[in-house]
Design a protein around this motif. Sequence first.
Motif, PDB file in Angstrom:
ATOM      1  N   SER A  52     -38.663  -0.959  34.899  1.00  0.00           N
ATOM      2  CA  SER A  52     -40.193  -1.371  35.219  1.00  0.00           C
ATOM      3  C   SER A  52     -40.934  -0.357  36.070  1.00  0.00           C
ATOM      4  CB  SER A  52     -40.199  -2.592  36.294  1.00  0.00           C
ATOM      5  OG  SER A  52     -39.277  -3.797  35.173  1.00  0.00           O
ATOM      6  N   GLY A  53     -40.113   0.299  36.847  1.00  0.00           N
ATOM      7  CA  GLY A  53     -41.014   1.323  37.754  1.00  0.00           C
ATOM      8  C   GLY A  53     -41.052   2.481  36.836  1.00  0.00           C
ATOM      9  N   LEU A  54     -40.106   2.974  36.146  1.00  0.00           N
ATOM     10  CA  LEU A  54     -40.436   4.226  35.238  1.00  0.00           C
ATOM     11  C   LEU A  54     -41.592   3.722  34.320  1.00  0.00           C
ATOM     12  CD1 LEU A  54     -39.640   6.967  34.753  1.00  0.00           C
ATOM     13  CD2 LEU A  54     -37.863   6.263  32.969  1.00  0.00           C
ATOM     14  N   ILE A  55     -41.611   2.815  33.529  1.00  0.00           N
ATOM     15  CA  ILE A  55     -42.897   2.428  32.660  1.00  0.00           C
ATOM     16  C   ILE A  55     -44.069   2.208  33.405  1.00  0.00           C
ATOM     17  CG2 ILE A  55     -43.423   0.827  31.094  1.00  0.00           C
ATOM     18  CD1 ILE A  55     -40.742   0.084  30.308  1.00  0.00           C
ATOM     19  N   PHE A  56     -43.942   1.593  34.549  1.00  0.00           N
ATOM     20  CA  PHE A  56     -45.147   1.635  35.373  1.00  0.00           C
ATOM     21  C   PHE A  56     -45.972   2.905  35.552  1.00  0.00           C
ATOM     22  CE2 PHE A  56     -48.058   0.935  39.062  1.00  0.00           C
ATOM     23  CZ  PHE A  56     -48.504  -0.035  38.785  1.00  0.00           C
ATOM     24  N   MET A  57     -45.088   4.056  36.081  1.00  0.00           N
ATOM     25  CA  MET A  57     -45.467   5.212  36.399  1.00  0.00           C
ATOM     26  C   MET A  57     -46.092   5.805  35.112  1.00  0.00           C
ATOM     27  SD  MET A  57     -45.175   6.743  39.706  1.00  0.00           S
ATOM     28  CE  MET A  57     -44.698   8.190  39.340  1.00  0.00           C
TER      29      MET A  57
END
Length: 532
Positions: A194-199
């Motif tokens: 989730s964090g990687l996609i958000f970035m």
Amino acid sequence: MLLKKIQIPGLLLTGFISIFVAGAVITLLFHSPSLKIGPLWSDPYYRHITVFSFYQAFLSTLLSVLLAIPLSHALYRREFWGKSLLLKLFASTLVLPVLVVIFGLLGIYGNSGLLAKLYLQFHSVLPFSIYGLKGVLLAHVFFNLPFATRLFLQALQSIPKQQHQLAAHLGMTHWIKFKGLEWPHIRTQLAHVSGLIFMLCFTSFATVMALGGGPKATTIELAIYQAIKFDFDLQTGALLALWQMSLCALLAFFLQKTTRSVLLNASYIPIKVYLFDDRFRDKCWDFLCISLVVLFVVPPLIIVVIYGLNEKILFVLSDINFWMAFKNSMIIAIFSGFFALLMAFFILLCSRVWRMGNKHSYADKIELLATIILVTPSLVISTGLFLFLREFNHFLMLPLFIVIAVNALMALPFALKNLAQPMLHNAQKYEKLCISLGIFSFSRFYLIEWKALKVPIVQAFSLSFALSIGDLSAIALFGNRDFSTLPLYLFQLMGSYQMQSAAVVALILLLLSVGIFILTEKIFHIKRVQHD
């Protein structure tokens, strides 16, 4: 003493990257008369683009992750013809040229796309417009849903087969097995994915520029481009750049502290899944999930191929502007891929020495510094470097050098990700042997590193090549009639509504992006056969 010498190139490269990025930002600030934080908070437009940047990234992440969970679960349970090919396609969507995908999406969901024509047959109009937030979300889900699915599927594949056998022996139902056995493995990677996609969505540029649809759908990254490219307002560009860098740095810090990384492997190793209660309803559900995603991911790429085979092929191939853009794209992609690979290799040589010595914090820090491009807008680096070097008039090919440097930095985090674990495992196997036999320097690289890491090294180069040849952000500032690339040439054709010519260029870009992976795979398959 020898280990210290091994660390020197990696330390120098990391220091150079830090100075390179910091110098670009400082130069941009130096060319700004003054920096006042007040307008950033008081101007409604700046507040809007900040909120929209978070909003679209949050929705994109939510949709991608929520859809990836049942899809990865279905792919994990089922074996079918073409599954390996589908997973290879899922592994490549993240590096496909953005404008190629957007062209395919427009061919289906656009105002003149297939769906619009279908509605027209029933004397109706398409109930939505692809431009604006809906289009941005559609494109982001296309890129990130397969990526998230691959990572969740890898987490599920780490479940030992003995646990499947035990679940079958205990007679666990489908839902109980998912909650008790599969979901804990997915949950361990949920925050990281989730964090990687958000970035990735937060710093999206080409997608928002092509489908944003005006001031209502503008992100901070696009606002930086507009301020610098069209208004040459360096003060506003610098202020927005610092604002985005601060937000991205906080997100990256939070991501590093709360998650663990995942190694994305292009290969697929099937594992037998024992199904105790495999009901017809479950089979239908899995089939529906897989079918819907196939219908979402595959048709845009097929549209690019079909539309690209039109009567404008000879016209495009006879256009000198196309060949100039093609030449620049190949030069940029080859050199960017090579430099990204070279930097990643030397940096990982340094970090793995520290990891072998249990100095993991030092290794984490040098790898984090090497990926500083993830929190620094590429437009900021491009503009800052250009302003710094523009006084030197004898740099006739200056824009080309800038774009190569920025693209190499943008590809570096992906090259590091691809090589980190294989290089560490290789050192753990052969470090003592190399020391005892006195194998060092180039001999070690050829006999030990290259022989064992040939496939991940070539994969890292192919990935960097594909990312660079499809990039639009670095070339967006410096493109003109004399200096263009295929993505910029495609964007200009689409902007002037030359859609048939644009379709041909999109097809060529798609073939180049996919072809580099097919070519390297074929070459190394032949070499392995000959070696055997």
